[in-house]
Design a protein around this motif. Structure first.
Motif, short mmCIF file in Angstrom:
data_model
loop_
_atom_site.label_atom_id
_atom_site.label_comp_id
_atom_site.label_asym_id
_atom_site.label_seq_id
_atom_site.Cartn_x
_atom_site.Cartn_y
_atom_site.Cartn_z
N PHE A 6 -51.22 17.69 -23.40
CA PHE A 6 -51.90 19.23 -23.56
C PHE A 6 -51.10 19.84 -22.60
N LEU A 7 -50.95 19.36 -21.50
CA LEU A 7 -50.39 20.43 -20.36
C LEU A 7 -49.00 20.95 -20.88
N SER A 8 -48.10 19.94 -21.27
CA SER A 8 -46.78 20.65 -21.79
C SER A 8 -46.90 21.52 -22.92
N PHE A 9 -47.89 21.10 -23.72
CA PHE A 9 -48.00 21.93 -25.15
C PHE A 9 -48.43 23.40 -24.79
N ALA A 10 -49.50 23.33 -23.65
CA ALA A 10 -49.99 24.72 -23.00
C ALA A 10 -48.93 25.63 -22.55
N ILE B 170 -63.20 25.99 -24.46
CA ILE B 170 -63.83 25.07 -23.75
C ILE B 170 -64.48 23.99 -24.86
N THR B 171 -64.97 24.66 -25.83
CA THR B 171 -65.58 23.73 -27.06
C THR B 171 -64.59 23.03 -27.89
N GLN B 172 -63.68 24.13 -28.39
CA GLN B 172 -62.61 23.28 -29.56
C GLN B 172 -61.79 22.33 -28.46
N GLY B 173 -61.12 23.05 -27.14
CA GLY B 173 -60.47 22.10 -26.36
C GLY B 173 -61.27 21.02 -25.90
N GLY B 174 -62.52 21.16 -25.48
CA GLY B 174 -63.37 20.02 -25.12
C GLY B 174 -63.41 18.85 -26.28
N PHE B 175 -63.53 19.21 -27.51
CA PHE B 175 -63.67 18.26 -28.67
C PHE B 175 -62.37 17.43 -28.79
N SER C 263 -57.27 20.15 -18.90
CA SER C 263 -58.20 19.98 -17.79
C SER C 263 -59.49 19.19 -18.25
N ILE C 264 -60.01 19.21 -19.39
CA ILE C 264 -61.19 18.51 -19.69
C ILE C 264 -60.76 16.92 -19.88
N TRP D 125 -58.44 15.27 -18.43
CA TRP D 125 -58.29 14.76 -17.05
C TRP D 125 -59.74 14.85 -16.29
N GLY D 126 -60.25 15.84 -16.45
CA GLY D 126 -61.60 16.03 -15.71
C GLY D 126 -62.47 14.86 -16.02
N ILE D 127 -62.73 14.43 -17.15
CA ILE D 127 -63.70 13.48 -17.24
C ILE D 127 -63.33 12.09 -16.73
N GLY D 128 -62.01 11.96 -16.65
CA GLY D 128 -61.46 10.92 -15.88
C GLY D 128 -61.97 10.84 -14.47
N LEU D 129 -61.59 12.24 -14.04
CA LEU D 129 -61.90 12.39 -12.43
C LEU D 129 -63.37 12.23 -12.33
#
Length: 433
Positions: A74-78, A241-246, A374-375, A377-381
């Motif tokens: 996701f990071l490199s894609f972004a 947040i919603t689409q990216g979160g899914f 972010s989401i 990785w953030g879920i793992g953190l």
């Protein structure tokens, strides 16, 4: 590749300008080839949910390390989205996607042979670079060569193809793991990427002529107008947040939810992910037909997105509350409803002139994939932090997802607030940058 001129027509579009539209077998060929390439993109996105358990077992990764590794895609894609937008508007979708997907093949090879976490991460990042144009190139091609009332439907049908990619990395990959291992699976993926690139370059017709009337610098300035537009920032939080979160959850954490929270085996989890992907595909297919009918009837198809994503949040909340008692049916309903999120691309593009469609789509896609990175990785953190605070691993995941749900609800309310329809009527035909 040459094309039959009878499959191309020139008509006056809604903007009063002459446009070239494709018909018949040429239209089918363009859709199918872009869709097949997108299958690879979606498969790479979802595969970590299936290989998470053997990957952790072999390398001893923590939840945060697994999340960071998976989110490298996701990071490199972004990072690629803004240059991809300029390249699509300047060089056309065929050239851009055909060249970039070669990087995905290289990344898959690196991932397959990696012996260290750093090389795994680099391979995953290169895959993200390689498939960064797969959906946006198709959206650009459809905006150039297909009639306006087809736009939302084509985007939905592309996601049907993407869901087929997700299907191939659930039960089929789980069944192949004992024979190929996760390294062999990525080796096969590298070969498929090469074949997709060859089809894009040699089988698609050369319809697009490189646009050299503007410099690359001037084209990059178009992003200033896009990011300054209020309609963009109405749609962006919902998409991010919603689409990216899914995407973050479906691409990795749905697997650990089934194995760690509910207690299923990896094979059972893969079977459940297969059905989720199948229902997601059905949702995209239904959405394609529904939005086309509503649009042709003169209705507001964005209401479908608003209602669908709102109801998906209700189901998501129920699943989080139920935790270990949650069932597959809840996730199936959630997947069907969240499919409406694909409409954020078509909704975001509405105020912008045709010459900016590549950049407006990738401007939004940048934020979606920043959100997914972010989401994920953030879920793992969050899981590691809640476990360190004394919570069980089950409650830790539920709490991490609950935090995600709160911000998703906020993004939906931001889009749904009064004045939404007015923002769609803003015209940028006199855009200057």
């Amino acid at each position: 590749m040459r094309y039959n001129p009878h499959n191309v027509s020139r008509e006056i579009g809604p903007d009063g300008l002459e446009h070239m539209y494709v018909n018949g077998t040429l239209a089918i060929r363009i859709f199918v080839i872009f869709a097949l390439a997108y299958v690879m993109s979606y498969a790479f996105r979802a595969i970590n949910a299936v290989i998470a358990q053997p990957l952790v077992a072999e390398l001893g990764l923590s939840a945060s390390q697994l999340g960071f590794l998976a989110s490298a895609y996701f990071l490199s894609f972004a990072v690629m989205q803004l240059p991809v937008g300029v390249m699509l508007d300047r060089y056309g979708p065929r050239r851009v996607e055909a060249v970039l997907i070669g990087f995905a093949a290289l990344g898959a090879v690196l991932f397959a042979v990696a012996e260290s976490y750093a090389v795994l991460w680099l391979g995953r990042a290169l895959i993200g670079v390689g498939v960064s144009a797969c959906l946006m190139a198709a959206v650009k091609a459809y905006s150039l060569y297909f009639r306006p009332h087809m736009q939302a439907s084509l985007s939905s049908w592309m996601l049907v193809a993407g869901s087929m990619g997700a299907l191939t990395v659930t039960t089929p990959v789980e069944a192949a793991l004992p024979f190929l291992g996760w390294r062999g699976v990525f080796g096969v993926a590298a070969v498929l990427c090469v074949l997709a690139g060859l089809a894009l370059w040699f089988v698609l017709p050369k319809l697009f002529k490189p646009q050299k009337t503007e410099s690359v610098g001037d084209m990059a300035q178009g992003y200033r107008a896009i990011y300054a537009h209020p309609h963009f920032w109405r749609v962006a939080p919902l998409a991010m947040i919603t689409q990216g979160g899914f995407m973050a959850f479906h691409g990795l954490w749905v697997g650990p939810w089934f194995t760690n929270v509910i207690g299923l085996s990896n094979a059972q989890a893969a079977q459940n992910m297969f059905w989720i992907s199948a229902v997601l595909m059905a949702g995209y297919l239904a959405l394609g037909f529904l939005t086309r009918r509503v649009s042709k009837a003169g209705g507001d198809e964005d209401q479908i997105m608003l209602i669908g994503m709102g109801l998906s949040l209700v189901v998501f909340a129920v699943q989080i509350v139920q935790g270990a008692q949650s069932g597959l049916w809840g996730w199936l309903v959630h997947a069907f409803l969240i499919s409406s999120g694909i409409m954020t691309y078509a909704t975001c593009n509405k105020p912008f002139p045709k010459k900016l469609t590549g950049r407006s789509s990738t401007a939004l896609n940048l934020l979606i994939f920043i959100g997914a990175f972010s989401i994920q990785w953030g879920i793992g953190l969050g899981i590691d932090a809640f476990v360190a605070a004394g919570f069980t691993s089950t409650d830790a995941m539920r709490l991490s997802l609950a935090a995600l749900w709160v911000v998703q609800l906020g993004s939906w309310l931001w889009y749904a607030r009064p004045g939404r329809k007015t923002s769609h009527l803003i015209s940028l035909s006199d855009l200057r940058y």
